[in-house]
Design a protein around this motif. Structure first.
Motif, PDB file in Angstrom:
ATOM      1  N   ASN A 234       0.810  -1.217   0.000  1.00  0.00           N
ATOM      2  CA  ASN A 234       0.000   0.000   0.000  1.00  0.00           C
ATOM      3  C   ASN A 234       0.841   1.264   0.000  1.00  0.00           C
ATOM      4  O   ASN A 234       0.417   2.312  -0.506  1.00  0.00           O
ATOM      5  CB  ASN A 234      -0.960   0.024   1.189  1.00  0.00           C
ATOM      6  CG  ASN A 234      -2.131  -0.922   1.048  1.00  0.00           C
ATOM      7  OD1 ASN A 234      -2.798  -1.242   2.027  1.00  0.00           O
ATOM      8  ND2 ASN A 234      -2.403  -1.405  -0.160  1.00  0.00           N
ATOM      9  N   ILE A 235       2.039   1.182   0.580  1.00  0.00           N
ATOM     10  CA  ILE A 235       2.948   2.322   0.531  1.00  0.00           C
ATOM     11  C   ILE A 235       3.323   2.623  -0.914  1.00  0.00           C
ATOM     12  O   ILE A 235       3.379   3.777  -1.341  1.00  0.00           O
ATOM     13  CB  ILE A 235       4.212   2.031   1.361  1.00  0.00           C
ATOM     14  CG1 ILE A 235       3.855   1.717   2.816  1.00  0.00           C
ATOM     15  CG2 ILE A 235       5.191   3.192   1.271  1.00  0.00           C
ATOM     16  CD1 ILE A 235       3.314   2.863   3.600  1.00  0.00           C
ATOM     17  N   VAL A 236       3.565   1.560  -1.695  1.00  0.00           N
ATOM     18  CA  VAL A 236       3.884   1.725  -3.112  1.00  0.00           C
ATOM     19  C   VAL A 236       2.646   2.177  -3.880  1.00  0.00           C
ATOM     20  O   VAL A 236       2.717   3.097  -4.709  1.00  0.00           O
ATOM     21  CB  VAL A 236       4.451   0.412  -3.697  1.00  0.00           C
ATOM     22  CG1 VAL A 236       4.670   0.538  -5.205  1.00  0.00           C
ATOM     23  CG2 VAL A 236       5.757   0.043  -3.006  1.00  0.00           C
ATOM     24  N   LEU A 240       3.358   6.876  -1.149  1.00  0.00           N
ATOM     25  CA  LEU A 240       3.146   7.623   0.094  1.00  0.00           C
ATOM     26  C   LEU A 240       4.422   8.181   0.704  1.00  0.00           C
ATOM     27  O   LEU A 240       4.398   9.215   1.371  1.00  0.00           O
ATOM     28  CB  LEU A 240       2.447   6.706   1.112  1.00  0.00           C
ATOM     29  CG  LEU A 240       1.844   7.376   2.330  1.00  0.00           C
ATOM     30  CD1 LEU A 240       0.671   8.246   1.918  1.00  0.00           C
ATOM     31  CD2 LEU A 240       1.385   6.335   3.339  1.00  0.00           C
ATOM     32  N   MET A 241       5.541   7.485   0.500  1.00  0.00           N
ATOM     33  CA  MET A 241       6.783   7.948   1.114  1.00  0.00           C
ATOM     34  C   MET A 241       7.974   7.459   0.308  1.00  0.00           C
ATOM     35  O   MET A 241       7.848   6.582  -0.547  1.00  0.00           O
ATOM     36  CB  MET A 241       6.879   7.479   2.573  1.00  0.00           C
ATOM     37  CG  MET A 241       6.829   5.986   2.769  1.00  0.00           C
ATOM     38  SD  MET A 241       6.947   5.477   4.522  1.00  0.00           S
ATOM     39  CE  MET A 241       5.409   6.072   5.219  1.00  0.00           C
ATOM     40  N   ARG A 242       9.101   8.033   0.581  1.00  0.00           N
ATOM     41  CA  ARG A 242      10.338   7.642  -0.083  1.00  0.00           C
ATOM     42  C   ARG A 242      11.141   6.734   0.846  1.00  0.00           C
ATOM     43  O   ARG A 242      10.816   6.550   2.014  1.00  0.00           O
ATOM     44  CB  ARG A 242      11.158   8.889  -0.443  1.00  0.00           C
ATOM     45  CG  ARG A 242      10.416   9.853  -1.371  1.00  0.00           C
ATOM     46  CD  ARG A 242      10.173   9.224  -2.748  1.00  0.00           C
ATOM     47  NE  ARG A 242       9.497  10.158  -3.646  1.00  0.00           N
ATOM     48  CZ  ARG A 242       8.185  10.169  -3.864  1.00  0.00           C
ATOM     49  NH1 ARG A 242       7.413   9.309  -3.222  1.00  0.00           N
ATOM     50  NH2 ARG A 242       7.662  11.030  -4.707  1.00  0.00           N
ATOM     51  N   LEU A 243      12.208   6.164   0.307  1.00  0.00           N
ATOM     52  CA  LEU A 243      13.006   5.213   1.065  1.00  0.00           C
ATOM     53  C   LEU A 243      13.503   5.821   2.369  1.00  0.00           C
ATOM     54  O   LEU A 243      13.543   5.140   3.404  1.00  0.00           O
ATOM     55  CB  LEU A 243      14.184   4.742   0.207  1.00  0.00           C
ATOM     56  CG  LEU A 243      15.109   3.709   0.843  1.00  0.00           C
ATOM     57  CD1 LEU A 243      14.345   2.446   1.206  1.00  0.00           C
ATOM     58  CD2 LEU A 243      16.265   3.387  -0.109  1.00  0.00           C
ATOM     59  N   PRO A 248      12.690   4.263   8.710  1.00  0.00           N
ATOM     60  CA  PRO A 248      12.351   4.704  10.067  1.00  0.00           C
ATOM     61  C   PRO A 248      10.890   4.452  10.432  1.00  0.00           C
ATOM     62  O   PRO A 248      10.587   4.172  11.601  1.00  0.00           O
ATOM     63  CB  PRO A 248      12.670   6.198  10.034  1.00  0.00           C
ATOM     64  CG  PRO A 248      13.740   6.328   8.995  1.00  0.00           C
ATOM     65  CD  PRO A 248      13.367   5.329   7.940  1.00  0.00           C
ATOM     66  N   ALA A 249       9.976   4.562   9.466  1.00  0.00           N
ATOM     67  CA  ALA A 249       8.561   4.313   9.761  1.00  0.00           C
ATOM     68  C   ALA A 249       8.341   2.852  10.137  1.00  0.00           C
ATOM     69  O   ALA A 249       7.560   2.545  11.048  1.00  0.00           O
ATOM     70  CB  ALA A 249       7.700   4.695   8.565  1.00  0.00           C
ATOM     71  N   ALA A 309      15.922   8.255  -7.027  1.00  0.00           N
ATOM     72  CA  ALA A 309      15.669   9.389  -6.133  1.00  0.00           C
ATOM     73  C   ALA A 309      14.915   8.968  -4.873  1.00  0.00           C
ATOM     74  O   ALA A 309      14.469   9.818  -4.105  1.00  0.00           O
ATOM     75  CB  ALA A 309      14.879  10.461  -6.877  1.00  0.00           C
ATOM     76  N   GLY A 310      14.765   7.648  -4.678  1.00  0.00           N
ATOM     77  CA  GLY A 310      14.148   7.166  -3.446  1.00  0.00           C
ATOM     78  C   GLY A 310      12.723   6.694  -3.569  1.00  0.00           C
ATOM     79  O   GLY A 310      12.117   6.289  -2.566  1.00  0.00           O
ATOM     80  N   LYS A 311      12.136   6.728  -4.776  1.00  0.00           N
ATOM     81  CA  LYS A 311      10.784   6.192  -4.917  1.00  0.00           C
ATOM     82  C   LYS A 311      10.800   4.683  -4.667  1.00  0.00           C
ATOM     83  O   LYS A 311      11.784   3.995  -4.974  1.00  0.00           O
ATOM     84  CB  LYS A 311      10.222   6.497  -6.299  1.00  0.00           C
ATOM     85  CG  LYS A 311       9.478   7.813  -6.378  1.00  0.00           C
ATOM     86  CD  LYS A 311       8.451   7.786  -7.502  1.00  0.00           C
ATOM     87  CE  LYS A 311       7.527   8.963  -7.456  1.00  0.00           C
ATOM     88  NZ  LYS A 311       6.423   8.849  -8.429  1.00  0.00           N
ATOM     89  N   LEU A 312       9.702   4.174  -4.148  1.00  0.00           N
ATOM     90  CA  LEU A 312       9.638   2.788  -3.715  1.00  0.00           C
ATOM     91  C   LEU A 312       8.993   1.887  -4.764  1.00  0.00           C
ATOM     92  O   LEU A 312       7.962   2.224  -5.346  1.00  0.00           O
ATOM     93  CB  LEU A 312       8.842   2.679  -2.415  1.00  0.00           C
ATOM     94  CG  LEU A 312       9.439   3.401  -1.208  1.00  0.00           C
ATOM     95  CD1 LEU A 312       8.505   3.281  -0.013  1.00  0.00           C
ATOM     96  CD2 LEU A 312      10.806   2.850  -0.870  1.00  0.00           C
TER      97      LEU A 312
END
Length: 387
Positions: A234-236, A240-243, A248-249, A309-312
């Motif tokens: 679901n994060i992907v 929702l967020m980068r690496l 940490p999450a 660039a950190g996309k998951l």
């Protein structure tokens, strides 16, 4: 017929029960968690009673349950099947039924608008049960918000005492929730729980396994003997967020769960195979071509080059989850990791492809459930009594 009050001692698998004007609404997140997020997707998912069931002991041969379901209708797409109620007698399948009527939630995917239309109470009826003292379970539809209105039987009902089975608390995404499974007892967690002899609490939340702190606190505060967390897809999906934020999450989520369960076997499961997101980040979007054909399907809309660039992607997520568990397990010998592709991988996709590009069908749910039971509950597994 005997009317039995619907009380908490008859309901299992829910974390909260809300008294409404019409009955009793099971919730899979507590009120405090619900108050911290106004997302309609989360509200819909947590009020769909995946894994929630009525459990009682009776000699009744006829059981009637009045409910108020909420049906989902997507504009331009053929109607979804009615939710299924599964009946178990002494732990064995004894019938299934659906409930006509209920409220209707119409969703226009082109505009994102919704319309709620009230409807009548429905009755689910099971007959021909054996005239002996028995444990009866009615599993509510995993994919249909369901208010419990009334329970009637032709013999008295009593609550079932604790049978001493281990409680398995599971959190995950729509696949854990049961998307595209045939019925509530055939979602993969329900199948795995039955094979593993465990009492299931299913916190699979469609579209909403997002490492939310309030979900971690709900897991922390729920008594359990075994815990599994299926994280990442679901994060992907939501981009929702980068690496940088994801690692940490995950640590914070695990820290919170461990506050309430410091020594409980805790299994972290990475995503099953999903080809469109293996190397392509989100967000996930509706497949408009499929919608034009009257089908629900999804596509990945991200750019693979953006992973630098950190996309998951799922590949990135799996590697990060494996690293986190490996490092934490040096000080936590009850923390385990399972690569989701062991449950559903490339060979499975070739045989049982994902119909909408994202969710497994009923046959794949059965395969995932059987494999999870063998890997987790089997000899040497994270949940094995012999460990």
């Amino acid at each position: 017929m005997h009317a039995t009050a619907l009380t908490a001692d008859l309901v299992r698998g829910a974390l909260d029960l809300e008294r409404t004007e019409r009955g009793l609404l099971p919730h899979r997140l507590p009120a405090r968690a619900r108050a911290q997020c106004a997302d309609p997707q989360l509200a819909l998912a947590e009020s769909q009673p995946a894994g929630v069931r009525l459990v009682f002991r009776t000699r009744a041969t006829t059981v009637e349950l009045d409910t108020l379901p909420t049906k989902r209708v997507y504009t331009g797409v053929p109607p979804r099947p009615d939710g299924v109620y599964d009946l178990l007698v002494d732990g064995r399948p004894a019938g299934s039924a659906t409930a006509a009527g209920g409220d209707v939630l119409t969703i226009d995917m082109a505009t994102g608008s919704t319309e709620h239309t009230p409807g009548p109470v429905a009755t689910v009826r099971f007959t021909g049960l054996p005239d002996t003292a028995k444990d009866v379970e009615i599993w509510l539809p995993h994919n249909e918000r369901t208010e419990l209105v009334a329970l009637r039987t032709d013999a008295p009902v009593t609550a079932v005492p604790d049978r001493g089975r281990k409680v398995w608390l599971h959190h995950g995404s729509s696949i854990s929730h049961g998307s595209d499974a045939a019925s509530p007892t055939t979602t993969w967690p329900a199948l795995a729980a039955a094979l593993g002899g465990a009492e299931l609490i299913n916190l699979g939340l469609a579209g909403s396994a997002l490492l939310d702190p309030f979900t971690a606190r709900a897991l922390r505060d729920t008594p359990a003997d075994l815990i599994s967390l299926k994280l990442g897809i679901n994060i992907v999906n939501g981009d929702l967020m980068r690496l940088r934020a994801f690692g940490p999450a995950v640590h914070g989520f695990l820290d919170t769960v461990r506050e309430g369960h410091p020594d409980t076997p805790l299994l972290v499961v990475s995503p099953v195979l999903c080809p469109m997101h293996e190397d392509t980040p989100g967000p996930t979007a509706w497949d408009l071509t499929a919608l034009a054909e009257g089908r629900l399907a999804f596509r990945a809309s991200g750019d693979p080059a953006e992973t630098a660039a950190g996309k998951l992607t799922l590949g990135v997520v799996r590697a990060e989850l494996a690293r986190i568990v490996r490092e934490r397990s040096a000080e936590d010998d009850q923390l385990f990791h399972l690569d989701g592709r062991e449950l559903y991988g490339e060979a499975d996709f070739a045989e049982l492809p994902l119909p909408d590009g994202l969710h497994p069908d009923a046959a794949a749910h059965r395969r995932i459930g059987e494999r999870f039971a063998a890997v987790a509950f089997g000899g040497g597994g994270a949940f094995s009594p012999r460990r």
